[in-house]
Design a protein around this motif. Structure first.
Motif, short mmCIF file in Angstrom:
data_model
loop_
_atom_site.label_atom_id
_atom_site.label_comp_id
_atom_site.label_asym_id
_atom_site.label_seq_id
_atom_site.Cartn_x
_atom_site.Cartn_y
_atom_site.Cartn_z
N LEU A 1 0.82 -1.20 0.00
CA LEU A 1 0.00 0.00 0.00
C LEU A 1 0.86 1.26 0.00
CD1 LEU A 1 -2.82 -1.02 2.52
CD2 LEU A 1 -3.04 -0.73 0.04
N THR A 2 1.94 1.22 0.77
CA THR A 2 2.86 2.36 0.80
C THR A 2 3.50 2.58 -0.57
OG1 THR A 2 3.34 1.98 3.14
CG2 THR A 2 4.92 3.32 1.89
N ARG A 3 3.89 1.47 -1.21
CA ARG A 3 4.50 1.59 -2.54
C ARG A 3 3.51 2.13 -3.56
NH1 ARG A 3 4.54 -1.57 -6.93
NH2 ARG A 3 3.58 -3.33 -5.83
N LEU A 4 2.27 1.63 -3.53
CA LEU A 4 1.26 2.10 -4.47
C LEU A 4 0.96 3.58 -4.26
CD1 LEU A 4 -1.25 -0.91 -4.45
CD2 LEU A 4 0.38 -0.27 -6.24
N GLU A 5 0.94 4.01 -3.00
CA GLU A 5 0.70 5.41 -2.72
C GLU A 5 1.85 6.27 -3.24
OE1 GLU A 5 -0.04 8.37 1.14
OE2 GLU A 5 0.08 6.19 1.40
N SER A 6 3.08 5.78 -3.05
CA SER A 6 4.24 6.51 -3.55
C SER A 6 4.22 6.60 -5.07
CB SER A 6 5.53 5.83 -3.08
OG SER A 6 6.66 6.44 -3.64
N GLU A 7 3.86 5.49 -5.74
CA GLU A 7 3.79 5.49 -7.20
C GLU A 7 2.71 6.44 -7.70
OE1 GLU A 7 3.22 1.45 -8.30
OE2 GLU A 7 5.32 0.89 -7.98
N SER A 8 1.59 6.51 -6.98
CA SER A 8 0.52 7.41 -7.37
C SER A 8 0.97 8.86 -7.27
CB SER A 8 -0.71 7.17 -6.48
OG SER A 8 -1.76 8.06 -6.81
#
Length: 326
Positions: free
Chosen positions: A108-115
């Motif tokens: 979730l942290t990675r997806l948020e960073s990618e977003s």
């Protein structure tokens, strides 16, 4: 589209164009994951401007091979291994009951960073990216002309601020600046500052397709047939190794390399140095015609300096030949 450069080596939307002396057919690529149309395209014919052998000297009957693949496919994300598997097939129970796992906090942290990164950067190689570079070039020209005309300090600062906002959307520019800043901070012993610059550098690098080709690929090496190569990186250098080889370049040897170090735009007064270690000038992208743009999905193709590995049978007289990764 025709070209007078011979012996291309390519990955996805990139070709490594070595310059031996025999005509070769440019590679066409289709990833093994056919669900990803962004990474497939058709071949382009390329022809040599000279005659002779692949080593560029000696008898025209030389059997030197430039080891340039005609077709490459990526070996990853194989979600289509069983595309025709029916519900009545007894093996279907191995696949159909599977339900997605809940995302972990790390994911979730990675997806948020990618977003967040996607809202900042414009992916390199896309038409919006080329439009961004054109706008940056115009602003730089306006700033230079304004200084010569003696514009006010307020007007100059306004143009500079707009230019910085545009440059902040360019992942290659940010990658180049933050990478250099990280190295400088490390030399000064500022570890925390260096860490922040490295993190931002890594985020920008993900939007540069030339840095996202790592993995196993299958390429057609002319009469040698299909061979597998492994693409990896050492810093900003792309290195492709033979996983399977042939009589000219055996397995385990390098088949081609490319220097992907971000560079400043080449000044018109640039003159190559006699020093062999001198960095090459930045290559301008290839501007495509309207019909070619539809075929490739972009109006320009970026280019990078590279080297292809060529040798005579039994790996005799091996040499690296200058070329381009396109």
């Amino acid at each position: 589209m025709k070209s007078m450069i011979s012996s291309p080596l390519a990955i996805a939307t990139f070709h490594l164009l070595a310059v031996p002396t025999l005509p070769f057919t440019a590679p066409s690529f289709q990833p093994l994951n056919h669900c990803n149309p962004r990474r497939s395209f058709n071949p382009t014919n390329l022809h040599s401007t000279t005659s002779g052998n692949d080593r560029g000297f000696g008898s025209s009957r030389s059997q030197t091979s430039s080891q340039t693949p005609d077709h490459l496919e990526t070996y990853e994300n194989r979600h289509d291994l069983h595309p025709n598997l029916s519900q009545n097939d007894p093996r279907s129970s191995e696949f159909t009951p599977l339900s997605p796992l809940p995302p972990t906090s790390t994911r979730l942290t990675r997806l948020e960073s990618e977003s967040r990164s996607s809202s900042i950067y414009i992916p390199s190689g896309t038409d919006p990216y080329w439009d961004l570079l054109d706008e940056i070039s115009r602003l730089e020209a306006d700033l230079s002309a304004g200084r010569e005309a003696g514009i006010s300090s307020e007007a100059e600062q306004a143009v500079k601020a707009l230019l910085r906002r545009k440059q902040a959307k360019d992942p290659e520019y940010v990658y180049r600046i933050t990478s250099g800043a990280a190295r400088a901070a490390e030399r000064l012993g500022r570890e925390e500052e260096a860490r922040r610059f490295r993190e931002e550098s890594a985020r920008a690098r993900r939007f540069l397709p030339q840095f996202n080709l790592e993995g196993l690929w299958v390429g057609k090496y002319g009469s040698h047939g299909f061979e597998m190569i492994n693409v990896t990186y050492t810093g900003d250098k792309l290195i492709a190794y033979k996983v399977t080889g042939d009589q000219n370049i055996p397995r385990g040897e390098i088949t081609f390399t490319a220097d992907l170090t971000p560079q400043h735009p080449t000044p018109t007064s640039f003159k190559p140095s006699s020093d062999s270690n001198h960095q090459h000038p930045k290559l301008d992208p290839i501007i495509l015609s309207e019909s070619s743009s539809k075929k490739w999905g972009t109006k320009r193709l970026p280019r990078f300096h590279g080297r292809g590995h060529a040798a005579e049978p039994n790996f005799q007289n091996p040499q690296f030949m200058e070329g381009q990764l396109v």
